[in-house]
Scaffold this active site. Structure first.
Site: not given
Ligand code: PEP
Ligand code: MG
Length: 576
Positions: A194, A508
């Site tokens: 992330h 995605c």
């Protein structure tokens, strides 16, 4: 002397800057004891460095505005408090005055002591606060070292800083970006973490897995971060700097060329229309998505609202964020993903279960949301209210089996009834989609399609679970590869099944925005991509050079690959 460190590109770009290390525990500090007559002047030096660190934090606070300020101020306050902590300060003074430690060694000693206290805590959140100690002490040590070299300091002020760290937590990334950071070199980590996603969204060049960075680079060394080539050059030469300037000129020219594509249709060479959506986390992403001609938002990660603050965001806070997103997209469809906390995304409010042995396989995503129906219903109400302002779809993360989608639908139904009783406006029926990121969901996708209106494939997680390889672990680079045949076959299967059921299928994960994989995904039948908005023009540009029909015809060959190396070679020969 010039040295080159190799790493893996997590966010492209180049930057020239002064190194700032954030691993104080690994600092090589001068451990020779002080002479009695040096004590007072060294104490004064230490206190000047502490003042500089305080001043830096004050300046940082003054420079930040809007959402970034709200996000970052909490860290600044925590760091400022630590810098004024009487126990820390008394301890430092005693170490220098009584123990005859040099300031750097005293800071390191205090850092190790405090780190041990945090490390011994049972609570993983408090334990992770050790990073704050590292950052604060690191800031003081940097200030101390800068005092010794005024010339370098002048240079540094001009060129800015490149962070050299072991890893960097996503929450710290925004904080540092706000302080004028130019780039990041991490000695571990993965481009699929992330933090890496956030670096791309902040347009910060970032290198991960630069193994020797912390032992080779020193504070204030001049660094040329070349995340285009995947290397960091320590003490660059005039030739390196010329290369950097050439890159800057090329990047500017390429930027101007790509900008002309902002309003161009997204079409392959043989005339097939493809839809490009944006992954969004921050308001700036929305503006960029619009400016670059996205067809809508394909993934809005709502957990970032929950990671930014200590308590849970209220229904109104969430409603405002979602409504602004919907308004910001000016009538284009927006896909809001429900809370995806857990694994590496631990919230400050304490929803995420502590002490799970294996959090990536634990109560995360929709599993967590369904465990807290009241919290989940608050989010659902906020989404329903925001959906009155424009087209909204809802996406459910980490779906494993149909009953999870059924449960989410029921909660939506209940929330609608509640809002109706309260005379609050309601939108039309919203489409409910499932993220396909758990292997079971991919394999059993037909059953899910009976309950899902659309699918969004999350390859970041799907790859980690199919390959049993942590997406953030750089030691597994050779396994965690998006071209692994097992993953390709699953992707093709999910896309085919979604199309057969006449339901939209988008992708995605990070490969959706990587132009190197655009041809592959077209070959597998994908027609909807979602990516960070910074990638939209690159992918549109790539699509215009690809022949859809020819690629589709190659799909069976690609799917027969036996290794990721074989798939890579084949793809290179097909797409050139
Ligand atoms: C994914 O797993 O591919 C995804 C898009 O979700 P996230 O990166 O937020 O886990
Ligand atoms: Mg995911």
């Amino acid at each position: 002397m010039r040295q080159v460190l190799a790493g893996t590109t997590a966010a492209k770009g180049m930057a020239l800057g002064r190194a700032r290390l954030v691993q104080p525990s690994r600092y090589l500090v001068d451990t020779r004891p002080l002479n009695e007559d040096e004590v007072e002047s060294e104490l004064a030096r230490l206190h000047r460095a502490l003042d500089t660190a305080r001043q830096e934090l004050r300046e940082l606070r003054g420079k930040l505005h809007g959402a970034l300020a709200r996000e970052v101020n909490e860290f600044i306050d925590a760091h400022s408090l630590l810098l004024d902590d009487p126990e820390l300060l008394r301890g430092l003074d005693d170490l220098v005055r009584i123990g005859h430690y040099r300031p750097g060694a005293a800071l390191k000693k205090q850092r190790d002591r405090l780190a041990a206290v945090f490390e011994a805590m049972d609570d993983p959140y408090l334990r992770s606060r050790k990073e704050d100690v590292d950052q604060v002490i690191g800031r003081v040590i940097s200030a101390l070292q800068r005092q010794t070299s005024r010339e370098e300091r002048k240079l540094a002020a001009r060129v800015g800083e490149i962070l050299i760290a072991d890893t960097i937590a996503p929450a710290d990334m925004a904080h540092l970006a706000g302080s004028g950071l130019l780039g990041v070199v991490a000695s571990s980590g993965s481009p699929y973490s992330h933090s890496a996603i956030l670096a791309r969204s902040l347009d910060l060049p970032m290198l991960v897995g630069a193994r020797d960075a912390l032992s080779t680079i020193h504070d204030d060394d001049l660094i040329l971060l070349d995340a285009e080539r995947g290397e960091a050059v320590v003490h660059p030469t005039a030739q390196d700097l010329a290369h950097y300037r050439a890159w800057q000129r090329e990047a500017a020219a390429e930027g101007r060329r790509l900008a002309t594509l902002a309003n161009a249709p997204t079409r392959t060479r043989d005339g097939v229309d493809i839809r490009l959506f944006a992954n969004a986390e921050m308001p700036a992403d929305i503006a960029m998505a619009r400016a670059r001609g996205a067809d809508g938002v394909g993934l809005y990660r709502t957990e970032f609202l929950f990671l930014r603050q200590k308590g849970l965001p209220t229904e109104d806070e969430q409603f405002i964020a979602y409504r602004d997103l919907v308004l910001g997209m000016g009538g284009l469809p927006v896909t809001i993903r429900t809370l995806d906390l857990g694994a590496d995304k631990a919230d400050a409010a304490g929803l995420v279960l502590r002490g799970e042995d294996n959090p990536a396989l634990g109560v995360r995503g929709v599993r967590l949301s369904l465990r807290y129906p009241a919290v989940f219903s608050t989010q659902i109400r906020a989404i329903l209210r925001a959906a009155c302002y424009g087209p909204v779809r809802v996406l459910v993360p980490m779906v494993t089996q149909p009953d999870e989608l059924i449960a989410v639908r029921t909660l939506f139904k209940l929330a609608r009834q509640e809002l109706k009783r309260e005379n609050i406006d309601l939108p039309e029926k919203l489409q409910l989609g499932a993220m396909i990121e758990v292997p079971a969901a991919a394999i059993n996708v037909r059953a899910l399609l009976e309950h899902a209106d659309f699918l969004a494939i999350g390859t970041n997680d799907l790859a980690q679970y199919v390959l049993a390889a942590d997406r953030g672990n750089d030691a597994l680079d050779n396994i965690y590869n998006p071209l692994q045949p097992a993953l390709l076959r699953l992707l093709a299967y999910v896309i085919t099944e979604g199309r057969r059921a006449k339901k939209g299928v988008s992708l995605c994960g990070e490969i959706g925005g990587d132009a190197n994989f655009t041809g592959l995904l077209l070959a597998l039948g994908l027609c909807e991509f979602s990516m960070h908005p910074s990638q939209l023009l690159h992918v549109r540009d790539r699509l215009a050079s690809l022949d859809h029909a020819a690629l589709r015809a190659h799909a069976p060959r690609i799917l027969r690959s036996r290794t990721h190396e074989e798939a890579e070679a084949l793809l290179a020969s097909i797409t050139g």
